[in-house]
Structures are given as structure tokens and as C-alpha cells.
Design a protein around this motif. Structure first.
Motif: not given
Length: 217
Positions: A99-113
């Protein structure tokens, strides 16, 4: 003489038992997983509750925690729980680590997710609400599965369940008050998780005192 000698050998035959090799000791990964969950939940919940920061403002500082302490460390704790044979702990820590890995990825600029991939922030909020709804259902499942563990764990999952309900409702209804309420319950949830972690650290072998968690026989 030879047959008599063979009879004596067969009568007093010595069997060689292989030495018993003790299994390697596996430390309890529970406190580590709970601490990773607690700290990441605590920091995000402070943002959601609007304590010192805007509840709808950026919370990029959580991203690092989400990837490493709440994500990677908790995922590793889950893998170690598999080694100890604790299916419940393995499922909980591995899942919330994901959950935390996927949530963090949402707020990485340019990740497209995450939010950058949505032209309309309201649509992103709605999608995030569905995401949180899934985790609300999962937490409800874990709450049911914890009913024969201990009071501390049951209370932890109960408050986490309420937290997810409020955050889900807040995102789906675009409601800041519900988001603030979810953050408040999240802070309480983090404190309960820390209490459970400390209880696991204060064992009879390592401490002069222990903390009660209400074990259920």
C-alpha cells in the motif's frame, strides 16, 4: 566362529544417529513492521488532519517514508513473518507495505501514475477514493481475521478501518472535513500501532516490565 561373531555383531549393532542441527533463530519482525506502519501513518495523518499544514496541500515529505520505512521495511517484515509461520502477520505487513509503495508512487513527479497524470484534480480525487475503498475492504477483512489475536491488535485494525472509511468518503465526496476526521483517526491509529510495537519489544527476556495487550485465549 565367524557365524558366532556375526551373531554378536548383530546383537550389539550400534546405530549412528545424525546430530540434531538447531534451526536458526528468527527474531520477531512484528515490532519492526508496526513501527514502519505507525511512523508513516502518523506523518501522513498530521497532514490530513491539517495540523500545522493545509489538509489539501502537498505532502511530498511522506513519499520518502512511504517508499522506504512504511513500504520496503514493512514488506521485508512481512516476508520474515512468512518465515516464522505467521500467516496473519505476513499478509498484513506485506499488504500494507505494498500500500505505502503504491501510494508513494502516486506522488512522484513524472511517474505517470498519480495526480500529474490527471488533467482534472477532482477526477484524481475520485480515483483515489476508489483506491482507498479497496483498502477499506481489505482492512475490514483483516479486522475480522484478528478476532482471536489480542485486544491491542483488534483495536488497531478497528481504528484503521474507521480511518479508511473516513478518508474514502472524503475523497469520493470531495469533503475536507471528512479528510480531517480521517487524519485525526489516523493519528490515533499510529499511536496504537506504536503501543503494540513497544509491547512486542518489551519481552520478559529483554525488559524489567511489559505492556499488556489483552491476549485472547
Amino acid at each position: 566362529m565367524s557365524s558366532e561373531h556375526q551373531d554378536i555383531e548383530s546383537k550389539y549393532q550400534i546405530t549412528h544417529t545424525p546430530p540434531v542441527v538447531a534451526a536458526p533463530t528468527i527474531a520477531n519482525p512484528g515490532p519492526l513492521g508496526l513501527c514502519g506502519f505507525a511512523l508513516t501513518t502518523f506523518v501522513l495523518s498530521l497532514h490530513n488532519a491539517g495540523l500545522g499544514v493545509k489538509t489539501d496541500g502537498p505532502h511530498g515529505v511522506v513519499t520518502g517514508l512511504a517508499f522506504f520505512y512504511g513500504g520496503l521495511v514493512q514488506l521485508l517484515a512481512g516476508m520474515w513473518e512468512f518465515k516464522t509461520g505467521n500467516t496473519f502477520g505476513a499478509t498484513a505487513f506485506s499488504s500494507y507495505g505494498g500500500f505505502w509503495l503504491s501510494f508513494g508512487l502516486m506522488y512522484v513527479p513524472g511517474a505517470g501514475t498519480g495526480i500529474d497524470s490527471y488533467a482534472d484534480k477532482d477526477v484524481f480525487s475520485q480515483s483515489l477514493g476508489y483506491y482507498l475503498l479497496g483498502w477499506t475492504i481489505f482492512t475490514g477483512i483483516m479486522l475480522i481475521a484478528s478476532h482471536r489475536s489480542n485486544i491491542g491488535l483488534i483495536v488497531l485494525f478497528f481504528f484503521l478501518f474507521i480511518t479508511f472509511i473516513l478518508l474514502t468518503a472524503g475523497k469520493l465526496n470531495h469533503s475536507l472535513p471528512l479528510n480531517v476526521a480521517g487524519g485525526s483517526f489516523g493519528i490515533v491509529t499510529a499511536i496504537i500501532a506504536w503501543y503494540n510495537a513497544l509491547s512486542g519489544l518489551l519481552t520478559k527476556e529483554s525488559s524489567y516490565f511489559t505492556l499488556p495487550i489483552g491476549r485472547i485465549n
